[in-house]
Write a protein that holds these residues in place. Structure first.
Motif, PDB file in Angstrom:
ATOM      1  N   PHE A 260       0.715  -1.265  -0.136  1.00 29.82           N
ATOM      2  CA  PHE A 260       0.115  -0.066  -0.001  1.00 29.82           C
ATOM      3  C   PHE A 260       1.004   1.189  -0.159  1.00 29.82           C
ATOM      4  O   PHE A 260       2.078   1.326   0.881  1.00 29.82           O
ATOM      5  CB  PHE A 260      -0.924   0.113   1.263  1.00 29.82           C
ATOM      6  CG  PHE A 260      -1.490   1.441   1.553  1.00 29.82           C
ATOM      7  CD1 PHE A 260      -2.808   1.731   0.705  1.00 29.82           C
ATOM      8  CD2 PHE A 260      -1.095   2.474   2.182  1.00 29.82           C
ATOM      9  CE1 PHE A 260      -3.598   2.646   1.036  1.00 29.82           C
ATOM     10  CE2 PHE A 260      -1.687   3.545   2.319  1.00 29.82           C
ATOM     11  CZ  PHE A 260      -3.089   3.685   1.506  1.00 29.82           C
ATOM     12  N   ALA A 262       0.642   5.449   0.388  1.00 31.20           N
ATOM     13  CA  ALA A 262       0.219   6.574   0.510  1.00 31.20           C
ATOM     14  C   ALA A 262       1.008   7.556   0.025  1.00 31.20           C
ATOM     15  O   ALA A 262       2.104   8.006   0.406  1.00 31.20           O
ATOM     16  CB  ALA A 262      -0.215   6.942   2.248  1.00 31.20           C
ATOM     17  N   GLU A 291      -2.178  -1.081  -3.601  1.00 34.50           N
ATOM     18  CA  GLU A 291      -3.201   0.031  -3.702  1.00 34.50           C
ATOM     19  C   GLU A 291      -2.350   1.299  -3.283  1.00 34.50           C
ATOM     20  O   GLU A 291      -1.501   1.415  -2.516  1.00 34.50           O
ATOM     21  CB  GLU A 291      -4.107  -0.233  -2.510  1.00 34.50           C
ATOM     22  CG  GLU A 291      -5.117   0.921  -2.434  1.00 34.50           C
ATOM     23  CD  GLU A 291      -6.338   0.731  -1.413  1.00 34.50           C
ATOM     24  OE1 GLU A 291      -6.624   1.730  -0.703  1.00 34.50           O
ATOM     25  OE2 GLU A 291      -6.301  -0.511  -0.794  1.00 34.50           O
ATOM     26  N   GLN A 293      -3.078   5.502  -2.828  1.00 37.40           N
ATOM     27  CA  GLN A 293      -3.958   6.581  -2.142  1.00 37.40           C
ATOM     28  C   GLN A 293      -3.218   7.760  -2.133  1.00 37.40           C
ATOM     29  O   GLN A 293      -2.095   8.150  -1.754  1.00 37.40           O
ATOM     30  CB  GLN A 293      -4.430   6.315  -0.820  1.00 37.40           C
ATOM     31  CG  GLN A 293      -5.257   7.137  -0.327  1.00 37.40           C
ATOM     32  CD  GLN A 293      -6.693   7.262  -1.123  1.00 37.40           C
ATOM     33  OE1 GLN A 293      -7.334   6.076  -1.062  1.00 37.40           O
ATOM     34  NE2 GLN A 293      -7.223   8.153  -1.593  1.00 37.40           N
ATOM     35  N   GLU A 319      -6.076   9.385   8.635  1.00 42.28           N
ATOM     36  CA  GLU A 319      -6.517   8.545   7.561  1.00 42.28           C
ATOM     37  C   GLU A 319      -5.297   7.638   6.810  1.00 42.28           C
ATOM     38  O   GLU A 319      -5.681   6.713   6.755  1.00 42.28           O
ATOM     39  CB  GLU A 319      -6.869   9.580   6.311  1.00 42.28           C
ATOM     40  CG  GLU A 319      -8.447  10.209   6.681  1.00 42.28           C
ATOM     41  CD  GLU A 319      -8.822  11.084   5.418  1.00 42.28           C
ATOM     42  OE1 GLU A 319      -8.116  11.119   4.293  1.00 42.28           O
ATOM     43  OE2 GLU A 319     -10.059  11.522   5.605  1.00 42.28           O
ATOM     44  N   GLN A 323      -5.481   3.472   7.088  1.00 37.50           N
ATOM     45  CA  GLN A 323      -5.333   2.943   5.811  1.00 37.50           C
ATOM     46  C   GLN A 323      -4.111   2.000   5.668  1.00 37.50           C
ATOM     47  O   GLN A 323      -4.308   0.749   5.267  1.00 37.50           O
ATOM     48  CB  GLN A 323      -5.161   3.620   4.646  1.00 37.50           C
ATOM     49  CG  GLN A 323      -6.598   4.460   4.467  1.00 37.50           C
ATOM     50  CD  GLN A 323      -6.531   5.637   3.470  1.00 37.50           C
ATOM     51  OE1 GLN A 323      -5.341   5.953   2.937  1.00 37.50           O
ATOM     52  NE2 GLN A 323      -7.371   6.120   2.992  1.00 37.50           N
ATOM     53  N   TRP A 327      -4.434  -2.286   5.788  1.00 45.54           N
ATOM     54  CA  TRP A 327      -3.670  -3.093   4.790  1.00 45.54           C
ATOM     55  C   TRP A 327      -3.061  -4.116   5.213  1.00 45.54           C
ATOM     56  O   TRP A 327      -3.011  -5.287   4.808  1.00 45.54           O
ATOM     57  CB  TRP A 327      -2.855  -2.140   3.839  1.00 45.54           C
ATOM     58  CG  TRP A 327      -2.010  -2.692   2.739  1.00 45.54           C
ATOM     59  CD1 TRP A 327      -0.769  -3.402   2.794  1.00 45.54           C
ATOM     60  CD2 TRP A 327      -2.700  -3.196   1.254  1.00 45.54           C
ATOM     61  NE1 TRP A 327      -0.505  -3.831   1.477  1.00 45.54           N
ATOM     62  CE2 TRP A 327      -1.780  -3.982   0.486  1.00 45.54           C
ATOM     63  CE3 TRP A 327      -3.960  -2.881   0.796  1.00 45.54           C
ATOM     64  CZ2 TRP A 327      -1.853  -4.205  -0.624  1.00 45.54           C
ATOM     65  CZ3 TRP A 327      -3.930  -3.339  -0.416  1.00 45.54           C
ATOM     66  CH2 TRP A 327      -3.152  -4.036  -1.240  1.00 45.54           C
TER      67      TRP A 327
END
Length: 331
Positions: A260, A262, A291, A293, A319, A323, A327
């Motif tokens: 993940f 960010a 993923e 974001q 946030e 997240q 994950w």
């Protein structure tokens, strides 16, 4: 997430761009002010801590693991209740940063046995020069001094980065991984492997450890006479990172464990067109679960734990943590 217009930078945001200087009217001409020719390779968040949340004190332990200094944060009921081993890699502020220790404690409160190593071998990033906001009344001489200080800071960071290459960092991390597998074998078994989270500088190495060649240097890896180096399994079962720096497309191409990311919109330290987009395409081509974001309206480094005045940064920080936690829980 909807794309939002980038907000005016808060005082705590990173000094990634040249400041605009308005000088006093003078009969003398203002000499030109030198500006950096290239984008900085690290932001201020990696060289100095943000304010620590009021009243918060770290509760983990500074110790060693396989002869490497580490900060270890354990769940309150460990070892009576099962836990999972989580490797946390920081930005340049390193092992002794109260905010980094509190971040480790935060993951420990969610059931993870967190190992945060000193990946800089006792040499954290130089403290940032205090680039106080330049007011409209600042004289040109004062402006020159401030810009000179900024240039010195950038030079110090570059020298520091030259001391902390993958050839130096990865052997330390491998020692910690080996020590963790032995010391906390119960947590490794319970999680089916080791998980990893990383911020800024440390994010790159979470990607490397999530890659297929992470267990050994390429030059030392076993070789097949026809196909070259034999690929190794990723060290990590899954990883989650925030606003990485020093990441290459090759780092993302090598990823095999679920990750993940960010990211920050229009981040010069993790550029979209040059790194993120081709990296995403490579992971898609390789069938890697991932993923991404993208957060807008926040500076690079927003996810590093700290007490910010800007409510947008506070909300985005929460946030991103939620997240990243979700994950690794799902994997």
């Amino acid at each position: 997430m909807a794309q939002e217009e980038i907000a005016t930078r808060a005082p705590e945001s990173d000094a990634q761009e040249d400041s605009t200087v308005t000088t006093e009217q003078s009969t003398q001409s203002t000499p030109p002010i030198a500006t950096p020719a290239t984008v900085p390779s690290m932001g201020d968040h990696c060289t100095s801590d943000r304010p620590t949340p009021s009243g918060a004190l770290p509760s983990g332990e500074l110790t060693t693991l396989n002869n490497v200094p580490v900060y270890i944060a354990k769940p309150a009921d460990y070892p009576h209740s099962p836990s999972k081993l989580l490797l946390l890699l920081t930005g340049g502020t390193g092992l002794h940063s109260p905010n980094n220790q509190l971040q480790a404690d935060q993951f420990a409160s969610q059931g993870y046995l967190v190992v945060m190593p000193d990946q800089f071998d006792g040499d954290p990033a130089p403290n940032a020069v205090d680039m106080t906001k330049i007011e409209e009344t600042t004289s040109w001489l004062e402006s020159v001094k401030l810009r000179t200080a900024e240039g010195v800071k950038a030079f110090m960071i570059d020298m520091w980065l030259a001391r902390h290459t993958p050839e130096k960092v990865l052997p330390l991390l491998r020692k910690v991984v080996e020590g963790g597998r032995e010391e906390f074998a119960d947590a490794v078994a319970n999680g089916g492997g080791i998980y990893g989270v990383g911020y800024c500088f440390g994010a790159k190495y979470i990607l490397v450890l999530a890659g297929e060649q992470a267990d050994a240097d390429a030059a030392q890896a076993p070789r097949d006479e026809e196909e070259g180096p034999v690929k190794r399994e990723p060290v990590l079962r899954a990883g989650a990172i925030a606003h990485p720096t020093m990441v290459s497309v090759e780092d993302l191409e090598a990823v095999r464990a679920p990750v993940f990311i960010a990211a920050v919109q229009d981040d010069p330290l993790f550029p979209d067109e040059e790194v993120l987009t081709p990296g995403r395409r490579a992971m898609e081509k390789n069938g890697v679960e991932h993923e991404i974001q993208v957060f807008s309206g926040v500076p690079h480094g927003f996810a590093v734990l700290g007490d910010y005045d800007d409510p947008k940064i506070k909300q985005s920080q929460q946030e991103a943590y939620a997240q990243m936690l979700a994950w690794i829980r799902e994997h």
